[in-house]
Scaffold this motif. Structure first.
Motif, PDB file in Angstrom:
ATOM      1  N   ILE A 180       0.762  -1.017   0.159  1.00 27.66           N
ATOM      2  CA  ILE A 180       0.212  -0.005  -0.001  1.00 27.66           C
ATOM      3  C   ILE A 180       0.887   1.169  -0.038  1.00 27.66           C
ATOM      4  O   ILE A 180       0.236   2.357   0.097  1.00 27.66           O
ATOM      5  CB  ILE A 180      -0.897  -0.025   1.143  1.00 27.66           C
ATOM      6  N   GLY A 181       2.140   1.076  -0.183  1.00 24.26           N
ATOM      7  CA  GLY A 181       3.071   2.168  -0.024  1.00 24.26           C
ATOM      8  C   GLY A 181       2.938   3.046   1.220  1.00 24.26           C
ATOM      9  O   GLY A 181       2.536   2.454   2.217  1.00 24.26           O
ATOM     10  N   SER A 182       3.914   4.388   0.991  1.00 27.56           N
ATOM     11  CA  SER A 182       3.908   4.958   2.456  1.00 27.56           C
ATOM     12  C   SER A 182       2.792   5.970   2.598  1.00 27.56           C
ATOM     13  O   SER A 182       2.701   6.544   3.832  1.00 27.56           O
ATOM     14  CB  SER A 182       5.259   5.632   2.507  1.00 27.56           C
ATOM     15  N   THR A 183       2.044   6.115   1.668  1.00 24.15           N
ATOM     16  CA  THR A 183       1.038   6.909   1.849  1.00 24.15           C
ATOM     17  C   THR A 183      -0.027   6.811   3.088  1.00 24.15           C
ATOM     18  O   THR A 183      -0.397   7.550   3.894  1.00 24.15           O
ATOM     19  CB  THR A 183      -0.025   7.095   0.489  1.00 24.15           C
ATOM     20  N   LEU A 184      -0.459   5.625   3.240  1.00 20.07           N
ATOM     21  CA  LEU A 184      -1.397   5.365   4.255  1.00 20.07           C
ATOM     22  C   LEU A 184      -0.866   5.358   5.722  1.00 20.07           C
ATOM     23  O   LEU A 184      -1.034   5.928   6.793  1.00 20.07           O
ATOM     24  CB  LEU A 184      -2.219   3.878   4.173  1.00 20.07           C
ATOM     25  N   PRO A 185       0.610   4.701   6.137  1.00 19.55           N
ATOM     26  CA  PRO A 185       1.210   5.094   7.306  1.00 19.55           C
ATOM     27  C   PRO A 185       1.284   6.390   7.458  1.00 19.55           C
ATOM     28  O   PRO A 185       1.051   6.978   8.519  1.00 19.55           O
ATOM     29  CB  PRO A 185       2.477   4.122   7.101  1.00 19.55           C
ATOM     30  N   ARG A 186       1.609   7.027   6.549  1.00 20.39           N
ATOM     31  CA  ARG A 186       2.168   8.903   6.838  1.00 20.39           C
ATOM     32  C   ARG A 186       0.910   9.539   7.051  1.00 20.39           C
ATOM     33  O   ARG A 186       0.875  10.276   8.145  1.00 20.39           O
ATOM     34  CB  ARG A 186       2.653   9.242   5.480  1.00 20.39           C
ATOM     35  N   ARG A 187      -0.289   9.203   6.648  1.00 22.37           N
ATOM     36  CA  ARG A 187      -1.453   9.937   6.869  1.00 22.37           C
ATOM     37  C   ARG A 187      -2.162   9.406   8.318  1.00 22.37           C
ATOM     38  O   ARG A 187      -2.541  10.125   9.129  1.00 22.37           O
ATOM     39  CB  ARG A 187      -2.680   9.501   5.837  1.00 22.37           C
ATOM     40  N   ALA A 188      -1.981   8.029   8.734  1.00 17.23           N
ATOM     41  CA  ALA A 188      -2.355   7.596  10.084  1.00 17.23           C
ATOM     42  C   ALA A 188      -1.523   8.055  11.315  1.00 17.23           C
ATOM     43  O   ALA A 188      -2.039   8.718  12.150  1.00 17.23           O
ATOM     44  CB  ALA A 188      -2.200   5.946  10.097  1.00 17.23           C
ATOM     45  N   LEU A 189      -0.067   8.255  10.670  1.00 19.73           N
ATOM     46  CA  LEU A 189       0.856   8.846  11.584  1.00 19.73           C
ATOM     47  C   LEU A 189       0.484  10.337  11.764  1.00 19.73           C
ATOM     48  O   LEU A 189       0.330  10.970  12.979  1.00 19.73           O
ATOM     49  CB  LEU A 189       2.119   8.793  11.212  1.00 19.73           C
ATOM     50  N   GLY A 190       0.230  11.255  10.718  1.00 23.04           N
ATOM     51  CA  GLY A 190      -0.246  12.519  10.883  1.00 23.04           C
ATOM     52  C   GLY A 190      -1.537  12.753  11.597  1.00 23.04           C
ATOM     53  O   GLY A 190      -1.378  13.707  12.505  1.00 23.04           O
ATOM     54  N   ARG A 191      -2.314  11.994  11.382  1.00 24.85           N
ATOM     55  CA  ARG A 191      -3.752  11.970  12.053  1.00 24.85           C
ATOM     56  C   ARG A 191      -3.426  11.566  13.613  1.00 24.85           C
ATOM     57  O   ARG A 191      -4.194  12.383  14.587  1.00 24.85           O
ATOM     58  CB  ARG A 191      -4.755  11.087  11.557  1.00 24.85           C
ATOM     59  N   ARG A 192      -2.777  10.772  13.992  1.00 26.76           N
ATOM     60  CA  ARG A 192      -2.545  10.326  15.473  1.00 26.76           C
ATOM     61  C   ARG A 192      -1.642  11.582  16.069  1.00 26.76           C
ATOM     62  O   ARG A 192      -2.102  12.032  17.170  1.00 26.76           O
ATOM     63  CB  ARG A 192      -1.979   8.926  15.668  1.00 26.76           C
ATOM     64  N   LEU A 193      -0.717  12.042  15.457  1.00 27.40           N
ATOM     65  CA  LEU A 193       0.057  13.311  15.968  1.00 27.40           C
ATOM     66  C   LEU A 193      -0.951  14.230  16.298  1.00 27.40           C
ATOM     67  O   LEU A 193      -0.815  15.359  17.367  1.00 27.40           O
ATOM     68  CB  LEU A 193       1.003  13.546  15.282  1.00 27.40           C
ATOM     69  N   ARG A 194      -1.920  14.576  15.207  1.00 29.61           N
ATOM     70  CA  ARG A 194      -2.739  15.790  15.173  1.00 29.61           C
ATOM     71  C   ARG A 194      -3.669  15.421  16.569  1.00 29.61           C
ATOM     72  O   ARG A 194      -4.008  16.359  17.370  1.00 29.61           O
ATOM     73  CB  ARG A 194      -3.630  16.137  14.155  1.00 29.61           C
ATOM     74  N   GLU A 195      -4.126  14.343  16.635  1.00 34.24           N
ATOM     75  CA  GLU A 195      -4.946  14.012  17.625  1.00 34.24           C
ATOM     76  C   GLU A 195      -4.291  14.363  19.335  1.00 34.24           C
ATOM     77  O   GLU A 195      -4.931  14.917  20.283  1.00 34.24           O
ATOM     78  CB  GLU A 195      -5.653  12.571  17.848  1.00 34.24           C
ATOM     79  N   LEU A 196      -2.980  13.945  19.350  1.00 34.04           N
ATOM     80  CA  LEU A 196      -2.231  14.029  20.674  1.00 34.04           C
ATOM     81  C   LEU A 196      -2.048  15.452  20.809  1.00 34.04           C
ATOM     82  O   LEU A 196      -2.025  15.995  22.142  1.00 34.04           O
ATOM     83  CB  LEU A 196      -1.068  13.224  20.424  1.00 34.04           C
ATOM     84  N   ARG A 197      -1.762  16.279  19.717  1.00 35.96           N
ATOM     85  CA  ARG A 197      -1.609  17.941  19.883  1.00 35.96           C
ATOM     86  C   ARG A 197      -2.761  18.372  20.319  1.00 35.96           C
ATOM     87  O   ARG A 197      -2.924  19.337  21.393  1.00 35.96           O
ATOM     88  CB  ARG A 197      -1.161  18.401  18.743  1.00 35.96           C
ATOM     89  N   PHE A 198      -4.042  17.902  19.803  1.00 32.66           N
ATOM     90  CA  PHE A 198      -5.310  18.519  20.348  1.00 32.66           C
ATOM     91  C   PHE A 198      -5.330  18.364  21.781  1.00 32.66           C
ATOM     92  O   PHE A 198      -6.209  19.029  22.562  1.00 32.66           O
ATOM     93  CB  PHE A 198      -6.374  18.156  19.547  1.00 32.66           C
ATOM     94  N   GLU A 199      -5.240  17.009  22.203  1.00 30.54           N
ATOM     95  CA  GLU A 199      -5.479  16.531  23.448  1.00 30.54           C
ATOM     96  C   GLU A 199      -4.470  17.462  24.698  1.00 30.54           C
ATOM     97  O   GLU A 199      -5.230  17.768  25.563  1.00 30.54           O
ATOM     98  CB  GLU A 199      -5.198  15.180  23.531  1.00 30.54           C
ATOM     99  N   SER A 200      -3.467  17.529  24.109  1.00 30.26           N
ATOM    100  CA  SER A 200      -2.463  18.512  24.845  1.00 30.26           C
ATOM    101  C   SER A 200      -2.849  19.952  24.853  1.00 30.26           C
ATOM    102  O   SER A 200      -2.031  20.734  25.791  1.00 30.26           O
ATOM    103  CB  SER A 200      -1.027  18.180  24.446  1.00 30.26           C
ATOM    104  N   LYS A 201      -3.494  20.316  24.146  1.00 27.72           N
ATOM    105  CA  LYS A 201      -3.868  21.787  23.845  1.00 27.72           C
ATOM    106  C   LYS A 201      -2.662  22.682  23.497  1.00 27.72           C
ATOM    107  O   LYS A 201      -2.734  23.730  23.920  1.00 27.72           O
ATOM    108  CB  LYS A 201      -4.595  22.340  25.422  1.00 27.72           C
TER     109      LYS A 201
END
Length: 297
Positions: free
Chosen positions: A3-24
């Motif tokens: 599936i190439g690197s696109t899906l892991p990169r998007r999942a990684l970015g989405r999880r980091l964004r969630e963690l940033r929001f949670e930490s405000k």
């Protein structure tokens, strides 16, 4: 499943964004914490490639106050991104980067990673259905000064992209066209005749659905919607939900990759709307064949 690197990169970015929001924390604060620009954090969260070391990722997770489970998940995704990047069988299209638009690398990453691709076109056929002469006319008309060697590389790239239709067991292509796409004389009568005959042949493949909206169709959403492509993806891991879809809209001088839920919902609605008024697949082939015969008369 490659599936190439696109899906892991998007999942990684989405999880980091969630963690940033949670930490405000803001993107600016996150960037300052690991000496990366605010824009770099934004690209990272969007699933775009950004040069950030493993140590910086660890520092970012610490800045967000991530627990052990979240750390393991993010660092695991990071390893998947690196593993995919190092596989020479993935990202083969980058060898053609000098003869395509700047946004094409991301488009190809999505095209190669998706399990289902839906295209709605008003004027031209999508690349996966273009015959060589048809493609040649588009390339030389878009860039008349392109050297002949680069034109040939463009055609080679298109041919390699099209292999996925016949080779990928987990890929389906669904195309809805305005009848205008069949009627426009792209490259002249002979080129269009060959193209339409190619369409009839490709439309018979088991993983391809080709349907046309005739000029006489009732009013529909497609009349006010731009041409677009909707990419849908498999789960990154077994037992997990599918990766979120991406909608692509291209203009003459640029392109948009759209991922927010409301925009995706609108494009799904548009795709369903145009299918409702489109001819069935058999009737579509009959119409294409009829146009071929008209042009040959």
């Amino acid at each position: 499943m490659a599936i190439g690197s696109t899906l892991p990169r998007r999942a990684l970015g989405r999880r980091l964004r969630e963690l940033r929001f949670e930490s405000k924390k803001s993107q600016l604060a996150a960037g300052l914490a690991i000496e990366v620009s605010k824009q770099g954090i934004g690209r990272l969260e969007e699933g775009q490639p950004v040069r950030i070391s493993t140590a910086q990722f660890r520092d970012l997770l610490e800045f967000y106050g991530a627990d052990g489970e979240a750390r393991d998940e993010v660092l695991g995704l990071l390893q998947e991104v690196k593993a995919a990047k190092g596989d020479p069988s993935r990202g083969w299209w980058r060898a053609y980067a000098d003869v395509v638009n700047p946004h094409f690398d991301h488009f190809m990453s999505l095209e190669q990673a998706c399990s289902r691709m839906t295209a709605f076109q008003l004027t031209l056929l999508p690349g996966l259905l273009q015959a060589p002469a048809y493609r040649r006319w588009i390339v030389t008309t878009t860039d008349p000064a392109m050297p002949s060697a680069d034109v040939e590389r463009q055609l080679e790239l298109t041919a390699r992209r099209q292999r996925r239709i016949g080779e990928a067991a987990n890929f389906s292509l669904n195309v809805v066209l305005s009848e205008a796409v069949l009627r426009h004389q792209v490259g002249g009568p002979e080129t269009m005749r060959d193209q339409l005959e190619h369409l009839v042949s490709v439309s018979k493949l088991p993983n391809v659905s080709l349907r046309v909206i005739p000029f006489g169709a009732t009013p529909h959403l497609g009349l006010v919607v731009q041409s677009f492509t909707l990419f849908e993806f498999p789960p990154l891991r077994a037992g997990r939900p599918p990766e979120p879809p991406v909608a692509f809209v291209e203009g003459f001088t640029g392109a948009l990759f759209l991922e927010d839920d409301k925009t995706i919902a609108r494009h799904r609605e548009a795709a369903a709307g145009v299918r409702e008024v489109a001819l069935r697949e058999d009737d579509t082939r009959s119409l294409v064949q009829k146009i071929v015969e008209e042009d040959s008369a």
